[in-house]
Design an enzyme around this catalytic site. Structure first.
Site, short mmCIF file in Angstrom:
data_model
loop_
_atom_site.label_atom_id
_atom_site.label_comp_id
_atom_site.label_asym_id
_atom_site.label_seq_id
_atom_site.Cartn_x
_atom_site.Cartn_y
_atom_site.Cartn_z
N ASN A 90 0.85 -1.19 0.00
CA ASN A 90 0.00 0.00 0.00
C ASN A 90 0.88 1.24 0.00
OD1 ASN A 90 -2.40 1.60 0.30
ND2 ASN A 90 -1.94 1.84 2.48
N HIS A 100 0.74 5.17 1.36
CA HIS A 100 -0.03 6.01 2.28
C HIS A 100 0.63 7.39 2.33
CE1 HIS A 100 -2.75 6.88 5.54
NE2 HIS A 100 -1.74 7.39 6.22
N SER A 129 4.65 6.86 2.48
CA SER A 129 5.24 5.57 2.86
C SER A 129 4.63 4.47 2.00
CB SER A 129 4.90 5.23 4.33
OG SER A 129 5.25 6.29 5.19
N ASP A 131 -2.87 0.67 7.96
CA ASP A 131 -1.66 1.47 7.68
C ASP A 131 -0.53 1.15 8.66
OD1 ASP A 131 -3.12 2.73 5.65
OD2 ASP A 131 -3.86 4.27 7.00
C1 GAR Z 1 -2.72 9.12 -2.98
O1 GAR Z 1 -2.23 10.31 -2.40
C2 GAR Z 1 -2.55 7.96 -2.02
O2 GAR Z 1 -1.39 8.02 -1.25
C3 GAR Z 1 -3.77 8.12 -1.16
O3 GAR Z 1 -4.79 8.46 -2.04
C4 GAR Z 1 -4.24 9.19 -3.15
C5 GAR Z 1 -4.71 8.50 -4.42
O4 GAR Z 1 -4.35 9.23 -5.54
N1 GAR Z 1 -4.04 6.91 -0.44
C6 GAR Z 1 -4.62 6.88 0.74
O5 GAR Z 1 -4.99 7.87 1.34
C7 GAR Z 1 -4.80 5.48 1.31
N2 GAR Z 1 -5.27 5.54 2.63
P1 GAR Z 1 -4.29 8.53 -6.97
O6 GAR Z 1 -5.65 7.85 -7.21
O7 GAR Z 1 -4.08 9.67 -7.92
O8 GAR Z 1 -3.17 7.56 -6.97
#
Ligand code: GAR
Length: 190
Positions: free
Chosen positions: A107, A109, A136, A145
Site C-alpha cells: 500500500n 499512504h 510511505s 496502515d
Molecule cells: C494518494 O495520495 C494515495 O497516497 C492516497 O490516495 C491518493 C490517491 O491518488 N491513499 C490513501 O490515502 C490510502 N489511505 P491517486 O488515485 O491519484 O493515486
C-alpha cells in the site's frame, strides 16, 4: 514475470506511475488487472487505454465486507496475480483478506508512517506544526496502515501551505517512491 494487480478508488495517478514503470522489461513485473471499488473511478478508463484488464466491484452492492471481498477474490482467481498493489484504494480490508495476501500486498499512504494513519493526513501534519511530511509504502497487515515499511519519501512543509499544497508536493514523491519500492520488493522476493 511477477503478476501485479492494482486496486484503486479514484483517479489512479499512482496506478499510472506503476504501469509506466512496469513497461521497462528489467522491472520484472506485468500489470494483469486494475480493480476499483466503483465503476466511476477515473483510473479505470486510463488503465483500459493502456490495454490493462479492468474490473469494478462496487462495495455498495454488498451488505458486508466479506461479500465484497468474496467477489474480489473470484475476479482475482481469474487473473492470478502474485502481488496486489493498493494505490489510492480507500476501502478497509478484513483480516481474513489481508491474511490471505500476507507479504503479497503493498500500500502507499500519504504520510510518514507511523504518523497519521487513516484519513486527512496532510491537514493533520499541518495542524501538528510538522516541518516535514511525506509518504510511505508498506506491506498490508490486518491493522490499518501499520505493516512493515518498505520505503518513505520526505518533503518540506512550507510557510502558508494548505493541505492541498502539501498533498500535491507529496504526490510527486509518491509517483517515484511506489515504483522504486515495488521494484526493490520484487527483486528481493526473487
Ligand atoms: C494518494 O495520495 C494515495 O497516497 C492516497 O490516495 C491518493 C490517491 O491518488 N491513499 C490513501 O490515502 C490510502 N489511505 P491517486 O488515485 O491519484 O493515486
Amino acid at each position: 514475470m511477477t503478476r501485479v494487480a492494482i486496486f484503486i478508488s479514484g483517479g489512479g495517478s499512482n496506478m499510472l506511475s506503476l504501469l509506466d514503470a512496469m513497461e521497462d522489461p528489467s522491472f520484472g513485473a506485468e500489470p494483469v488487472l486494475v480493480l476499483a471499488n466503483s465503476s466511476k473511478a477515473g483510473g479505470l478508463a486510463k488503465a483500459d487505454a493502456r490495454g490493462v484488464p479492468t474490473a469494478a466491484v462496487d462495495h455498495r452492492d454488498y451488505s458486508d465486507r466479506a461479500g465484497f471481498e468474496a467477489e474480489i477474490s473470484k475476479i482475482l482467481a481469474q487473473y492470478n496475480p502474485d502481488l496486489i498493489c493498493l494505490a489510492g484504494f480507500m476501502r478497509v480490508l478484513t483480516p481474513e483478506f489481508t491474511a490471505q495476501w500476507e507479504n503479497r500486498m503493498l500500500n502507499i499512504h500519504p504520510s510518514l508512517l507511523p504518523k497519521y494513519k487513516g484519513l486527512h493526513t496532510h491537514q493533520r501534519a499541518l495542524d501538528a506544526g510538522d516541518t516535514e511530511a511525506g509518504c510511505s509504502v508498506h506491506l498490508v497487515t490486518a491493522a490499518l496502515d501499520d505493516g512493515p515499511i518498505l520505503g518513505q519519501a520526505r518533503v518540506p512543509v512550507l510557510d502558508g501551505d494548505t493541505a492541498d499544497d502539501l498533498a500535491a508536493r507529496v504526490l510527486v514523491e509518491e509517483h517515484k517512491l511506489y515504483p522504486t519500492a515495488l521494484r526493490n520488493f520484487i527483486a528481493q522476493r526473487g
